[in-house]
Write a protein that holds these residues in place. Structure first.
Motif, PDB file in Angstrom:
ATOM      1  N   TYR A  82      48.049  20.795  30.777  1.00  0.00           N
ATOM      2  CA  TYR A  82      47.197  21.868  30.239  1.00  0.00           C
ATOM      3  C   TYR A  82      46.589  22.735  31.336  1.00  0.00           C
ATOM      4  O   TYR A  82      46.145  23.857  31.065  1.00  0.00           O
ATOM      5  CB  TYR A  82      46.075  21.262  29.380  1.00  0.00           C
ATOM      6  CG  TYR A  82      45.152  20.378  30.176  1.00  0.00           C
ATOM      7  CD1 TYR A  82      44.042  20.908  30.814  1.00  0.00           C
ATOM      8  CD2 TYR A  82      45.414  19.015  30.325  1.00  0.00           C
ATOM      9  CE1 TYR A  82      43.198  20.113  31.571  1.00  0.00           C
ATOM     10  CE2 TYR A  82      44.587  18.212  31.075  1.00  0.00           C
ATOM     11  CZ  TYR A  82      43.485  18.757  31.699  1.00  0.00           C
ATOM     12  OH  TYR A  82      42.671  17.968  32.459  1.00  0.00           O
ATOM     13  N   ASP A 122      49.365  33.329  27.728  1.00  0.00           N
ATOM     14  CA  ASP A 122      48.016  33.854  27.519  1.00  0.00           C
ATOM     15  C   ASP A 122      47.008  32.831  28.021  1.00  0.00           C
ATOM     16  O   ASP A 122      47.066  31.654  27.645  1.00  0.00           O
ATOM     17  CB  ASP A 122      47.781  34.157  26.050  1.00  0.00           C
ATOM     18  CG  ASP A 122      46.471  34.868  25.789  1.00  0.00           C
ATOM     19  OD1 ASP A 122      45.763  35.225  26.754  1.00  0.00           O
ATOM     20  OD2 ASP A 122      46.157  35.087  24.604  1.00  0.00           O
ATOM     21  N   THR A 123      46.084  33.232  28.871  1.00  0.00           N
ATOM     22  CA  THR A 123      45.107  32.296  29.436  1.00  0.00           C
ATOM     23  C   THR A 123      43.816  32.227  28.641  1.00  0.00           C
ATOM     24  O   THR A 123      42.893  31.540  29.031  1.00  0.00           O
ATOM     25  CB  THR A 123      44.783  32.683  30.896  1.00  0.00           C
ATOM     26  OG1 THR A 123      44.275  34.032  30.910  1.00  0.00           O
ATOM     27  CG2 THR A 123      46.012  32.574  31.764  1.00  0.00           C
ATOM     28  N   ARG A 178      60.230  25.039  32.658  1.00  0.00           N
ATOM     29  CA  ARG A 178      60.247  25.976  31.534  1.00  0.00           C
ATOM     30  C   ARG A 178      61.676  26.073  31.020  1.00  0.00           C
ATOM     31  O   ARG A 178      62.635  26.033  31.780  1.00  0.00           O
ATOM     32  CB  ARG A 178      59.781  27.351  31.999  1.00  0.00           C
ATOM     33  CG  ARG A 178      59.690  28.349  30.883  1.00  0.00           C
ATOM     34  CD  ARG A 178      59.126  29.662  31.374  1.00  0.00           C
ATOM     35  NE  ARG A 178      58.957  30.550  30.235  1.00  0.00           N
ATOM     36  CZ  ARG A 178      58.302  31.670  30.263  1.00  0.00           C
ATOM     37  NH1 ARG A 178      57.728  32.065  31.381  1.00  0.00           N
ATOM     38  NH2 ARG A 178      58.194  32.413  29.197  1.00  0.00           N
ATOM     39  N   PHE A 223      55.513  21.220  25.275  1.00  0.00           N
ATOM     40  CA  PHE A 223      54.458  22.094  24.765  1.00  0.00           C
ATOM     41  C   PHE A 223      54.889  23.547  24.798  1.00  0.00           C
ATOM     42  O   PHE A 223      55.799  23.926  25.523  1.00  0.00           O
ATOM     43  CB  PHE A 223      53.142  21.897  25.538  1.00  0.00           C
ATOM     44  CG  PHE A 223      53.187  22.265  26.994  1.00  0.00           C
ATOM     45  CD1 PHE A 223      52.675  23.477  27.436  1.00  0.00           C
ATOM     46  CD2 PHE A 223      53.724  21.392  27.936  1.00  0.00           C
ATOM     47  CE1 PHE A 223      52.695  23.816  28.776  1.00  0.00           C
ATOM     48  CE2 PHE A 223      53.746  21.723  29.287  1.00  0.00           C
ATOM     49  CZ  PHE A 223      53.237  22.935  29.710  1.00  0.00           C
ATOM     50  N   LYS A 224      54.195  24.328  23.995  1.00  0.00           N
ATOM     51  CA  LYS A 224      54.458  25.757  23.901  1.00  0.00           C
ATOM     52  C   LYS A 224      53.272  26.502  24.487  1.00  0.00           C
ATOM     53  O   LYS A 224      52.113  26.173  24.215  1.00  0.00           O
ATOM     54  CB  LYS A 224      54.655  26.161  22.439  1.00  0.00           C
ATOM     55  CG  LYS A 224      55.003  27.612  22.253  1.00  0.00           C
ATOM     56  CD  LYS A 224      55.233  27.945  20.792  1.00  0.00           C
ATOM     57  CE  LYS A 224      55.643  29.396  20.622  1.00  0.00           C
ATOM     58  NZ  LYS A 224      55.840  29.737  19.220  1.00  0.00           N
ATOM     59  N   TRP A 225      53.575  27.516  25.299  1.00  0.00           N
ATOM     60  CA  TRP A 225      52.535  28.360  25.877  1.00  0.00           C
ATOM     61  C   TRP A 225      53.100  29.752  26.059  1.00  0.00           C
ATOM     62  O   TRP A 225      54.144  29.953  26.665  1.00  0.00           O
ATOM     63  CB  TRP A 225      52.066  27.795  27.214  1.00  0.00           C
ATOM     64  CG  TRP A 225      51.009  28.613  27.874  1.00  0.00           C
ATOM     65  CD1 TRP A 225      49.918  29.179  27.278  1.00  0.00           C
ATOM     66  CD2 TRP A 225      50.924  28.944  29.259  1.00  0.00           C
ATOM     67  NE1 TRP A 225      49.154  29.844  28.227  1.00  0.00           N
ATOM     68  CE2 TRP A 225      49.769  29.709  29.443  1.00  0.00           C
ATOM     69  CE3 TRP A 225      51.731  28.673  30.349  1.00  0.00           C
ATOM     70  CZ2 TRP A 225      49.385  30.210  30.685  1.00  0.00           C
ATOM     71  CZ3 TRP A 225      51.346  29.162  31.591  1.00  0.00           C
ATOM     72  CH2 TRP A 225      50.173  29.917  31.756  1.00  0.00           C
ATOM     73  N   ASP A 226      52.406  30.733  25.535  1.00  0.00           N
ATOM     74  CA  ASP A 226      52.903  32.112  25.584  1.00  0.00           C
ATOM     75  C   ASP A 226      52.453  32.861  26.836  1.00  0.00           C
ATOM     76  O   ASP A 226      52.681  34.057  26.975  1.00  0.00           O
ATOM     77  CB  ASP A 226      52.467  32.879  24.333  1.00  0.00           C
ATOM     78  CG  ASP A 226      50.965  33.007  24.212  1.00  0.00           C
ATOM     79  OD1 ASP A 226      50.224  32.590  25.132  1.00  0.00           O
ATOM     80  OD2 ASP A 226      50.512  33.528  23.178  1.00  0.00           O
ATOM     81  N   ASN A 275      59.228  30.144  25.407  1.00  0.00           N
ATOM     82  CA  ASN A 275      57.815  29.868  25.687  1.00  0.00           C
ATOM     83  C   ASN A 275      57.507  28.375  25.635  1.00  0.00           C
ATOM     84  O   ASN A 275      56.353  27.988  25.481  1.00  0.00           O
ATOM     85  CB  ASN A 275      56.910  30.600  24.695  1.00  0.00           C
ATOM     86  CG  ASN A 275      56.826  32.080  24.982  1.00  0.00           C
ATOM     87  OD1 ASN A 275      56.965  32.518  26.118  1.00  0.00           O
ATOM     88  ND2 ASN A 275      56.636  32.872  23.948  1.00  0.00           N
ATOM     89  N   TYR A 276      58.527  27.538  25.778  1.00  0.00           N
ATOM     90  CA  TYR A 276      58.341  26.089  25.748  1.00  0.00           C
ATOM     91  C   TYR A 276      58.513  25.506  27.134  1.00  0.00           C
ATOM     92  O   TYR A 276      59.295  25.995  27.940  1.00  0.00           O
ATOM     93  CB  TYR A 276      59.342  25.424  24.794  1.00  0.00           C
ATOM     94  CG  TYR A 276      58.925  25.520  23.353  1.00  0.00           C
ATOM     95  CD1 TYR A 276      58.241  24.480  22.740  1.00  0.00           C
ATOM     96  CD2 TYR A 276      59.201  26.657  22.606  1.00  0.00           C
ATOM     97  CE1 TYR A 276      57.856  24.571  21.414  1.00  0.00           C
ATOM     98  CE2 TYR A 276      58.815  26.756  21.286  1.00  0.00           C
ATOM     99  CZ  TYR A 276      58.141  25.707  20.694  1.00  0.00           C
ATOM    100  OH  TYR A 276      57.755  25.801  19.385  1.00  0.00           O
ATOM    101  N   TYR A 277      57.763  24.438  27.384  1.00  0.00           N
ATOM    102  CA  TYR A 277      57.751  23.758  28.670  1.00  0.00           C
ATOM    103  C   TYR A 277      57.876  22.257  28.441  1.00  0.00           C
ATOM    104  O   TYR A 277      57.546  21.758  27.367  1.00  0.00           O
ATOM    105  CB  TYR A 277      56.430  24.022  29.408  1.00  0.00           C
ATOM    106  CG  TYR A 277      56.188  25.465  29.735  1.00  0.00           C
ATOM    107  CD1 TYR A 277      56.397  25.940  31.018  1.00  0.00           C
ATOM    108  CD2 TYR A 277      55.730  26.359  28.759  1.00  0.00           C
ATOM    109  CE1 TYR A 277      56.159  27.282  31.329  1.00  0.00           C
ATOM    110  CE2 TYR A 277      55.508  27.690  29.062  1.00  0.00           C
ATOM    111  CZ  TYR A 277      55.722  28.136  30.352  1.00  0.00           C
ATOM    112  OH  TYR A 277      55.497  29.454  30.657  1.00  0.00           O
ATOM    113  N   GLN A 321      47.308  26.412  31.725  1.00  0.00           N
ATOM    114  CA  GLN A 321      46.552  27.375  30.931  1.00  0.00           C
ATOM    115  C   GLN A 321      45.128  27.545  31.434  1.00  0.00           C
ATOM    116  O   GLN A 321      44.599  28.645  31.470  1.00  0.00           O
ATOM    117  CB  GLN A 321      46.521  26.926  29.471  1.00  0.00           C
ATOM    118  CG  GLN A 321      47.887  26.837  28.853  1.00  0.00           C
ATOM    119  CD  GLN A 321      47.870  26.087  27.542  1.00  0.00           C
ATOM    120  OE1 GLN A 321      46.985  25.297  27.264  1.00  0.00           O
ATOM    121  NE2 GLN A 321      48.872  26.322  26.719  1.00  0.00           N
TER     122      GLN A 321
END
Length: 167
Positions: free
Chosen positions: A70, A165-166, A92, A160-163, A60-62, A73
Motif C-alpha cells: 500500500y 491516483d494518490t 505491474r 491489487f488494483k491502483w489507478d 492498473n493491476y499489480y 499509494q
C-alpha cells in the motif's frame, strides 16, 4: 522416470485443489489468486482467475510479495518498490486483458520448462524481457536475482488494483 511421475502427481494435485476454488469463484466479482506454486525455483508460478462475466483490463493491476504494498499509494512517488530490495518483487501487469472465466498463469523463472515441460506456455513471465513480461514499478522492484522468489513458509502474494491516483 521418477521426475515424470512426480510432475504428473503435482499436476493432479494442483488440478484437484483448483476444482473447489473454481466452483466457488463463480460468485466472486473480482480477480482471484487461485494457485501459487512455491517449489522448486523453476516451478514458481502464480495463477489468477477472472470469475466475472466480463474481460478485465490488467493495466492498473499489480502483484507484490510484501505486506507494505500500500505504500505505493501512501508514499508516492518514493515507494514504487515497497518489496524487499534483494529477494522481493513488485510488478505491474502489461496492458493485457484477462477474459471472462479465464485463468492467467505467471511464471517467475524463464526456465519454467525444466519443471513444466515444453508443452506448457505461460501467459506472462515475471522477470522476462519479452512482450509477455511483467513490468517493473521502479528500478529495483524485481529485487536481486530471479531464483527462489516465493518463500514457501513465510511469503505472501498480494494482487491489487491502483489507478495511480494518490488521493
Amino acid at each position: 522416470q521418477f521426475a515424470k511421475r512426480k510432475r504428473y502427481l503435482m499436476n493432479i494435485i494442483h488440478y484437484l485443489i483448483s476444482i473447489p476454488i473454481c466452483i466457488y469463484a463463480h460468485e466472486a466479482d473480482h480477480l482471484l489468486i487461485t494457485q501459487v506454486v512455491t517449489q522448486g525455483d523453476a516451478a514458481e508460478s502464480i495463477s489468477i482467475h477472472n470469475p466475472t462475466d466480463s474481460p478485465i483490463d490488467l493495466s492498473n493491476y499489480y502483484i507484490c510479495d510484501d505486506e507494505e504494498y500500500y505504500k505505493m499509494q501512501t508514499e508516492f512517488p518514493n515507494a514504487m518498490a515497497p518489496s524487499h530490495f534483494a529477494h522481493g518483487f513488485t510488478a505491474r501487469f502489461p496492458q493485457i486483458l484477462i477474459s471472462a472465466g479465464d485463468t492467467l498463469h505467471i511464471v517467475l523463472n524463464e526456465n519454467y520448462s525444466e519443471f513444466y515441460g515444453e508443452d506448457f506456455i505461460p501467459d506472462l513471465v515475471m522477470y522476462g524481457s519479452g512482450e509477455n513480461s511483467m513490468l517493473e514499478t521502479d528500478a529495483n522492484s524485481f529485487g536481486l536475482g530471479n531464483d527462489g522468489k516465493i518463500d514457501e513458509s513465510t511469503e505472501l502474494i498480494i494482487l491489487f488494483k491502483w489507478d495511480g491516483d494518490t488521493e
